[in-house]
Write a protein that holds these residues in place. Sequence first.
Motif, short mmCIF file in Angstrom:
data_model
loop_
_atom_site.label_atom_id
_atom_site.label_comp_id
_atom_site.label_asym_id
_atom_site.label_seq_id
_atom_site.Cartn_x
_atom_site.Cartn_y
_atom_site.Cartn_z
N ASN A 145 -30.90 43.38 -81.22
CA ASN A 145 -32.00 43.49 -82.19
C ASN A 145 -32.81 42.32 -81.90
O ASN A 145 -32.27 41.27 -82.35
N ILE A 146 -33.97 42.16 -81.74
CA ILE A 146 -34.70 41.04 -81.43
C ILE A 146 -34.99 40.33 -82.66
O ILE A 146 -34.75 38.83 -82.56
N SER A 147 -34.86 41.04 -83.56
CA SER A 147 -35.36 40.31 -84.93
C SER A 147 -33.97 39.38 -85.60
O SER A 147 -34.22 38.18 -86.14
N THR A 186 -41.61 32.49 -81.31
CA THR A 186 -40.87 32.04 -79.79
C THR A 186 -39.74 32.85 -79.15
O THR A 186 -39.81 32.95 -78.23
N VAL A 187 -38.95 33.49 -80.06
CA VAL A 187 -38.07 34.56 -79.76
C VAL A 187 -38.97 35.82 -78.94
O VAL A 187 -38.75 36.06 -77.67
N THR A 188 -39.92 36.16 -79.49
CA THR A 188 -40.86 37.18 -78.77
C THR A 188 -41.23 36.63 -77.61
O THR A 188 -41.39 37.47 -76.42
N LYS A 189 -41.85 35.51 -77.49
CA LYS A 189 -42.45 34.88 -76.30
C LYS A 189 -41.27 34.81 -75.11
O LYS A 189 -41.47 35.27 -73.99
N PHE A 190 -40.18 34.37 -75.51
CA PHE A 190 -39.05 34.16 -74.64
C PHE A 190 -38.89 35.40 -74.03
O PHE A 190 -38.43 35.61 -72.89
N ILE A 191 -38.40 36.68 -74.90
CA ILE A 191 -37.96 37.75 -74.48
C ILE A 191 -39.12 38.33 -73.51
O ILE A 191 -38.97 39.08 -72.44
#
Length: 123
Positions: free
Chosen positions: A69-71, A83-88
């Motif tokens: 889960n990305i969250s 930052t997590v969203t950009k990395f993924i």
Amino acid sequence: MKTQSISKHSVDEGKSLYIRLSIQLLEYLASEYSTTKEGRFSKFKAFKFLVHQSCHSPENPDSHQAMVNISNLTKKWGWYRTTVTKFINDLNSMGVVSIKKVRAEKFVSVKPSIFQWIDCPQN
């Protein structure tokens, strides 16, 4: 595209996991902003976490398609959600991960094409 295999520790007795990394991905993971916050994951450590989760799914230990889960990664990695969203998204654009939307949440998994299991000689 040039690739580089890196050895990981033996996961199963008699097997070693090798991961195929493109030069582009290796350079991306190596480019790091200074980490001032203790406990904050580097890009490389975050990628290693995703690999580990994809290889060690408690629900299905033989699956390379364990979805994370990305969250939940924001807390685990000590990163902002953007930052997590950009990395993924960057990893997805390099063809390294898959993103799947389930209802209102997004999940990520490392593509099995980057894994290579090698039989190791028994002593």
